[in-house]
Design a protein around this motif. Structure first.
Motif, PDB file in Angstrom:
ATOM      1  N   ALA A 108      -5.028   5.063 -12.015  1.00  0.00           N
ATOM      2  CA  ALA A 108      -5.288   4.094 -10.943  1.00  0.00           C
ATOM      3  C   ALA A 108      -6.753   3.706 -10.906  1.00  0.00           C
ATOM      4  O   ALA A 108      -7.091   2.514 -10.787  1.00  0.00           O
ATOM      5  N   ILE A 109      -7.645   4.680 -11.035  1.00  0.00           N
ATOM      6  CA  ILE A 109      -9.081   4.396 -11.039  1.00  0.00           C
ATOM      7  C   ILE A 109      -9.436   3.509 -12.220  1.00  0.00           C
ATOM      8  O   ILE A 109     -10.166   2.518 -12.082  1.00  0.00           O
ATOM      9  N   GLY A 110      -8.920   3.847 -13.391  1.00  0.00           N
ATOM     10  CA  GLY A 110      -9.196   3.047 -14.586  1.00  0.00           C
ATOM     11  C   GLY A 110      -8.706   1.616 -14.441  1.00  0.00           C
ATOM     12  O   GLY A 110      -9.400   0.665 -14.819  1.00  0.00           O
ATOM     13  N   TRP A 111      -7.519   1.453 -13.867  1.00  0.00           N
ATOM     14  CA  TRP A 111      -6.962   0.105 -13.689  1.00  0.00           C
ATOM     15  C   TRP A 111      -7.820  -0.707 -12.721  1.00  0.00           C
ATOM     16  O   TRP A 111      -8.148  -1.865 -12.994  1.00  0.00           O
ATOM     17  N   VAL A 112      -8.202  -0.102 -11.591  1.00  0.00           N
ATOM     18  CA  VAL A 112      -9.021  -0.815 -10.608  1.00  0.00           C
ATOM     19  C   VAL A 112     -10.383  -1.172 -11.203  1.00  0.00           C
ATOM     20  O   VAL A 112     -10.867  -2.299 -11.036  1.00  0.00           O
ATOM     21  N   GLU A 113     -11.006  -0.226 -11.915  1.00  0.00           N
ATOM     22  CA  GLU A 113     -12.302  -0.521 -12.536  1.00  0.00           C
ATOM     23  C   GLU A 113     -12.189  -1.676 -13.524  1.00  0.00           C
ATOM     24  O   GLU A 113     -13.054  -2.545 -13.572  1.00  0.00           O
ATOM     25  N   HIS A 114     -11.120  -1.702 -14.312  1.00  0.00           N
ATOM     26  CA  HIS A 114     -10.916  -2.758 -15.302  1.00  0.00           C
ATOM     27  C   HIS A 114     -10.645  -4.102 -14.640  1.00  0.00           C
ATOM     28  O   HIS A 114     -11.193  -5.128 -15.044  1.00  0.00           O
ATOM     29  N   GLU A 115      -9.791  -4.118 -13.623  1.00  0.00           N
ATOM     30  CA  GLU A 115      -9.377  -5.378 -13.000  1.00  0.00           C
ATOM     31  C   GLU A 115     -10.387  -5.927 -11.995  1.00  0.00           C
ATOM     32  O   GLU A 115     -10.568  -7.136 -11.897  1.00  0.00           O
ATOM     33  N   TYR A 116     -11.012  -5.042 -11.207  1.00  0.00           N
ATOM     34  CA  TYR A 116     -11.860  -5.488 -10.098  1.00  0.00           C
ATOM     35  C   TYR A 116     -13.281  -4.935 -10.135  1.00  0.00           C
ATOM     36  O   TYR A 116     -14.162  -5.468  -9.472  1.00  0.00           O
ATOM     37  N   GLY A 117     -13.449  -3.831 -10.816  1.00  0.00           N
ATOM     38  CA  GLY A 117     -14.765  -3.220 -10.889  1.00  0.00           C
ATOM     39  C   GLY A 117     -15.156  -2.408  -9.671  1.00  0.00           C
ATOM     40  O   GLY A 117     -16.176  -1.728  -9.679  1.00  0.00           O
ATOM     41  N   LYS A 118     -14.358  -2.476  -8.602  1.00  0.00           N
ATOM     42  CA  LYS A 118     -14.740  -1.792  -7.366  1.00  0.00           C
ATOM     43  C   LYS A 118     -13.562  -1.723  -6.405  1.00  0.00           C
ATOM     44  O   LYS A 118     -12.578  -2.424  -6.556  1.00  0.00           O
ATOM     45  N   ILE A 119     -13.727  -0.861  -5.421  1.00  0.00           N
ATOM     46  CA  ILE A 119     -12.870  -0.848  -4.239  1.00  0.00           C
ATOM     47  C   ILE A 119     -13.823  -0.955  -3.056  1.00  0.00           C
ATOM     48  O   ILE A 119     -14.776  -0.176  -2.943  1.00  0.00           O
ATOM     49  N   ASP A 120     -13.608  -1.933  -2.203  1.00  0.00           N
ATOM     50  CA  ASP A 120     -14.473  -2.099  -1.037  1.00  0.00           C
ATOM     51  C   ASP A 120     -14.071  -1.172   0.102  1.00  0.00           C
ATOM     52  O   ASP A 120     -14.924  -0.663   0.820  1.00  0.00           O
ATOM     53  N   VAL A 121     -12.768  -0.987   0.270  1.00  0.00           N
ATOM     54  CA  VAL A 121     -12.260  -0.147   1.360  1.00  0.00           C
ATOM     55  C   VAL A 121     -11.125   0.703   0.809  1.00  0.00           C
ATOM     56  O   VAL A 121     -10.224   0.187   0.149  1.00  0.00           O
ATOM     57  N   LEU A 122     -11.170   2.007   1.080  1.00  0.00           N
ATOM     58  CA  LEU A 122     -10.071   2.915   0.742  1.00  0.00           C
ATOM     59  C   LEU A 122      -9.513   3.465   2.042  1.00  0.00           C
ATOM     60  O   LEU A 122     -10.236   4.080   2.828  1.00  0.00           O
ATOM     61  N   ILE A 123      -8.227   3.220   2.259  1.00  0.00           N
ATOM     62  CA  ILE A 123      -7.544   3.780   3.424  1.00  0.00           C
ATOM     63  C   ILE A 123      -6.581   4.833   2.889  1.00  0.00           C
ATOM     64  O   ILE A 123      -5.554   4.516   2.296  1.00  0.00           O
ATOM     65  N   ASN A 124      -6.968   6.092   3.066  1.00  0.00           N
ATOM     66  CA  ASN A 124      -6.193   7.202   2.527  1.00  0.00           C
ATOM     67  C   ASN A 124      -5.146   7.623   3.552  1.00  0.00           C
ATOM     68  O   ASN A 124      -5.387   8.457   4.405  1.00  0.00           O
ATOM     69  N   ASN A 125      -3.981   7.018   3.435  1.00  0.00           N
ATOM     70  CA  ASN A 125      -2.901   7.217   4.386  1.00  0.00           C
ATOM     71  C   ASN A 125      -1.784   8.098   3.808  1.00  0.00           C
ATOM     72  O   ASN A 125      -0.885   8.486   4.523  1.00  0.00           O
TER      73      ASN A 125
END
Length: 143
Positions: free
Chosen positions: A108-125
């Motif tokens: 998941a981290i690799g996919w997000v880094e590749h597609e968006y380069g970042k996460i602005d908000v993480l809601i750990n629900n």
């Protein structure tokens, strides 16, 4: 869900993040805000996804263990919003993520880094509910 459940979802998001949820969407950049919500296929996570998906310039990543359940949640969110006459300003995308599986987290981290380069908000629900009939036989109970 009821209006009170939606209000609780927003309260929950605000109280469990390190920034004001409304500040997450107020920006002077041209980029969409990337918001990852874990456990987003039902309950509070799904309602938070509904709120985020309606925000202009937002991109909600709905994560859950079972991608098919995430896809169903996105479809339901879009259909109920259409029925309510609410237009979507943001985007919704289901992604698989099992927080009890290190490889799933790395992917998941690799996919997000590749597609968006970042996460602005993480809601750990995300959570595990051991008395849920949807988990019987699918999640090993640890003591």
């Amino acid at each position: 869900m009821t209006a009170s459940a939606r209000a609780f979802a927003l309260f929950y998001a605000a109280s469990h993040s390190h920034i004001d949820v409304t500040d997450a969407f107020s920006t002077n950049t041209d980029q969409n805000k990337v918001v990852m919500i874990t456990g987003a296929n039902k309950g509070i996570g799904k309602e938070i996804s509904r709120l985020v998906g309606r925000e202009e310039d937002s991109f909600a990543l709905l994560t859950c263990r079972d991608l098919s359940l995430g896809r169903e949640a996105v479809l339901d969110l879009r259909q109920t919003s259409e029925a309510e006459g609410v237009e979507w300003d943001g985007e919704l995308l289901p992604r698989p993520l099992d927080l009890d599986d290190h490889e799933s987290i790395r992917q998941a981290i690799g996919w997000v880094e590749h597609e968006y380069g970042k996460i602005d908000v993480l809601i750990n629900n995300a959570a595990v509910c051991f008395n849920s009939p949807t988990l019987y036989g699918r999640v090993e109970h640890k003591t």
